[in-house]
Every structure is written in structure tokens, then in C-alpha cells.
Write an enzyme that holds these catalytic residues in place. Structure first.
Site, mmCIF file in Angstrom:
data_model
loop_
_atom_site.group_PDB
_atom_site.id
_atom_site.type_symbol
_atom_site.label_atom_id
_atom_site.label_comp_id
_atom_site.label_asym_id
_atom_site.label_seq_id
_atom_site.Cartn_x
_atom_site.Cartn_y
_atom_site.Cartn_z
ATOM 1 N N SER A 81 69.132 112.483 -0.069
ATOM 2 C CA SER A 81 68.382 113.513 0.409
ATOM 3 C C SER A 81 69.268 114.870 -0.001
ATOM 4 O O SER A 81 68.628 115.824 -0.151
ATOM 5 C CB SER A 81 68.604 113.490 1.739
ATOM 6 O OG SER A 81 69.894 113.434 2.739
ATOM 7 N N HIS A 141 72.098 118.465 6.963
ATOM 8 C CA HIS A 141 72.514 119.082 5.690
ATOM 9 C C HIS A 141 72.659 120.269 5.587
ATOM 10 O O HIS A 141 72.495 121.045 6.765
ATOM 11 C CB HIS A 141 70.714 118.898 5.213
ATOM 12 C CG HIS A 141 70.375 117.313 5.066
ATOM 13 N ND1 HIS A 141 69.556 117.034 6.335
ATOM 14 C CD2 HIS A 141 70.193 116.533 4.189
ATOM 15 C CE1 HIS A 141 69.194 115.566 6.039
ATOM 16 N NE2 HIS A 141 69.668 115.354 4.956
ATOM 17 N N ASP A 177 70.378 121.798 9.429
ATOM 18 C CA ASP A 177 70.121 120.837 10.410
ATOM 19 C C ASP A 177 71.258 120.126 10.665
ATOM 20 O O ASP A 177 72.586 120.623 10.418
ATOM 21 C CB ASP A 177 68.827 120.116 10.023
ATOM 22 C CG ASP A 177 69.070 118.962 8.997
ATOM 23 O OD1 ASP A 177 70.222 118.932 8.464
ATOM 24 O OD2 ASP A 177 68.028 118.706 8.320
#
Length: 384
Positions: free
Chosen positions: A51, A359, A356
Site C-alpha cells: 500500500s 499511512h 491515517d
């Protein structure tokens, strides 16, 4: 209580009604990244990963995934499938190389085999090891996200089409490209989420297997002609807001001066040491290939050390989050965080390292990229 290495998959899953997977170049905020890597002569970028470099693949497959909708993309005013308020490290590397932002593999409408300046195969939640290999370590997955071997298969399929369409020597086109790999975080995250502790993971050989998978992937792309490879280590997981939250009830947990969980960060360093030893072996076996280590661990440490001068006011809290009581319950049940009902979004993401609970913000990604670029530039002998 097992020390939990909290993975990126423990955050929000939300519905999407509108998504721009390719971010128009003129819609981005101005960047301080200069085209330093342009001197390296990279003709394209091919990326395999998780990610931290997913620019839209997982969102194309699953439009309801958490990063597919606002408030993700807040700083650039559109959700692009990136797990941030804006751009990622890979975007700034592409800019520094004076290349377009790298196209997600799953975006077939934007993927032109004969003209592409690179392809991004990264997928949120992707492990280095296959579902079957993880099962042998007593790590079970509800469903298999595209592992490193699957992404390598995508790369093979892409180049079959590319080499059939490219004008001139395909081998030369591959040799002049930059290949990037980032894996490991999710394998450990899945293990710790299933109550395996650090000593158990070291004992069962998960780290060595992850490093070996990365080495085998490197050997494969080298055999396909790659001559410039950037392999990322893992960053300071103990600084992620979700890691800090989970350890808040663990009285034996210890923290550094920034409030990061020391055991988590020490484990990251353990992985990075083994990875660098593996890269050293590959350099000896392939002296004609530039295999460069992307030191995310020290890049993040540099942000922490210089946080005040960089304008960061929050180092281990998320800009996009829920209140404390909701958060404790959400983390316990691996439920929604950023974007869930009761979400609180900070007014100035640029003052936060984390967007968040797992991340980084665009501002932090830009700083990480700048550190990485300065570090890898001489190693790729770009000024030669």
C-alpha cells in the site's frame, strides 16, 4: 501479550461512488522535489509492492476499499486510490526522474503497452509470501491479496505485450528502466494480528523467508534484463498511530523519545539487516547490476529528528481518525477508522506525519522521498 506489528490492512473499508485512478499532473500541489533523478536516465519505472506505493490497483479491483473515497485525497481534492491525503513516495520519485506518475497495472484504459513510461503493480495488503506459504507458518488469510509472485506474473504478462509492440530493442528498454520493490510489512502484520510474537516469528523463519522471496524476485527481474533496482526496507512501524494505540494497554511496552514502540522498531531493523545482507550477496553475484537499498527506516528517523524544522507538530497521531473510545473498540475488532462514522479530520495535514493510522501524509511522503532520492543518487552513479 503479543507485541503487535500492526499492518496497513487494519484500517478503513468504505464505499466509493467516484474515483480518479490516474492523478492529472496539473492537479497536484507544487512539490519541492527537483528532477535530480533525471540525470540517471531512467526511461520508465516498474514497481512491485504494497500500500505504501499502491496508486490505484486495489481500488480498481474493489471500489469500496478505504482509500477510494474522501477524505482520502483531501490535500489534492480527489480520491485517487492512494492511501494518503495526496501523493506517495513513488510519485515523487517519478517526478524527480522527470517521468509521468506511474500508471496502475489494473487501469487497462490508461495502460498503453507501446508508449507507457512504466507500470505500477503494487497492491494494498499484499504479502511477500503466498497464502499457502503463510499457512505453513500458521498464518491464515481470509482471501489472498496479490503476493510478490502474483505481481511478478503480472510483470511477465505486461512485458510479453510490451516487447511485442515496442519499436526497437526491448532488452535495451528494460535495461534503462528503474525497478522498485517494497515488501515485508504485511507478512509480519498478518502474523502479529494472529497473536504470534516477535520471538516466535524469528524462530519460525518468517523473516528469512520474506527476504528470500524478495531475493528470488530480484533474480527473476535481473534475468529479464533489469540493471537498475531499488529495494526498500521497512520503516519505523512502532511510530504508526495504530501500533501506539494497540500497545497502550501493554504495560511491558517501552517507547522512545518520540513516543514510538521500541520493540516494533527493533523488529523492523532486524528485517532490514537481513535484507541488506541478502542484497549484498546479490551484488556479488551480479556485479553488472545496480542493486540499491531504499532506507525507509532512516528516512523516517530523519523526519522525527528534524520534525520541528520540517513543520511537523504531530509524530504518532493520525490526521484522519476517530475519537479515543471509538478507536479502541475499532482497533480491537479491526473495524473502520479513517472515514468511519465519527471521523475527525485535522485542518492541517501538513503538520502530521501520519494521515491515517497506518499511512503517511503527502507532506511526510515528500520528505521521505527527498531523503531517499538524496541517498540513492550517488549509488546509482547518476552523476558519472
Amino acid at each position: 501479550m503479543a507485541i503487535r506489528f500492526l499492518a496497513l490492512f487494519q484500517v478503513l473499508i468504505i464505499c466509493s461512488t467516484f474515483l480518479h485512478i490516474i492523478l492529472p499532473q496539473n492537479s497536484c500541489n507544487a512539490s519541492n522535489i527537483v528532477p535530480k533523478l533525471k540525470q540517471c536516465g531512467f526511461d520508465a519505472i516498474y514497481n512491485l509492492g504494497t500500500s505504501i506505493s499502491d496508486t490505484g490497483n486495489s481500488a480498481i479491483d474493489n471500489p469500496s476499499i478505504w482509500q477510494a473515497m474522501f477524505p482520502y485525497g483531501k490535500t489534492i481534492n480527489e480520491a485517487t486510490g492512494r492511501p494518503s491525503d495526496g501523493l506517495l513516495i513513488i510519485d515523487y520519485i517519478a517526478r524527480s526522474a522527470d517521468l509521468p506518475l506511474v500508471v496502475p497495472y489494473k487501469n487497462s484504459s490508461a495502460l498503453h503497452l507501446s508508449t507507457s513510461r512504466g507500470v505500477n503493480f503494487a497492491y494494498s495488503g499484499a504479502p511477500a509470501l503466498s497464502k499457502e506459504a503463510l499457512a505453513k507458518k500458521n498464518i491464515t488469510l481470509d482471501w489472498a491479496k496479490p503476493s510478490l509472485s502474483v505481481q511478478l506474473g503480472w510483470l511477465d504478462d505486461y512485458f510479453k505485450g510490451y516487447c511485442n509492440n515496442v519499436k526497437g530493442d526491448c532488452t535495451e528498454a528494460v535495461r534503462s528502466s528503474l525497478f522498485m520493490i517494497n515488501f515485508g510489512t504485511n507478512d509480519y502484520g498478518y502474523a502479529f494480528s494472529q497473536n504470534q510474537n516477535i520471538e516466535e516469528i524469528k524462530k519460525n523463519g518468517l523473516v528469512s523467508d520474506v527476504v528470500e522471496a524478495i531475493k528470488q524476485a530480484l533474480k527473476k527481474i535481473i534475468s529479464q534484463g533489469a540493471r537498475k533496482v531499488l529495494v526498500f526496507g521497512v520503516a519505523l512501524d512502532g511510530c504508526r498511530p495504530i501500533s501506539v494505540t494497540m500497545q497502550s494497554a501493554n504495560k511491558s511496552a517501552t517507547y522512545d523519545r518520540f513516543g514510538c514502540v521500541k520493540d516494533n522498531n527493533d523488529f523492523c531493523n532486524y528485517h532490514n539487516v537481513l535484507l541488506q545482507e541478502g542484497l549484498k550477496e546479490l551484488r556479488e553475484q551480479h556485479p553488472d547490476v545496480q542493486i540499491v537499498y531504499g532506507d525507509l527506516y532512516n528516512a523516517m528517523q530523519s523526519i522525527l529528528d528534524n520534525s520541528q524544522s520540517l513543520g511537523f507538530k504531530s509524530l504518532t497521531e493520525a490526521c484522519c481518525d476517530v475519537d479515543v473510545e471509538i478507536k479502541k473498540k475499532a482497533v480491537l475488532f479491526k473495524d473502520k477508522l479513517c472515514g468511519a462514522q465519527g471521523t475527525i479530520v485535522c485542518p492541517k495535514p501538513e503538520e502530521y506525519v501520519f494521515w491515517d493510522n497506518g499511512h503517511c501524509t503527502q507532506k511526510a511522503n515528500e520528505q521521505l522521498a527527498d531523503w531517499i532520492i538524496q541517498d540513492i543518487f550517488p549509488k546509482f552513479q547518476c552523476n558519472a
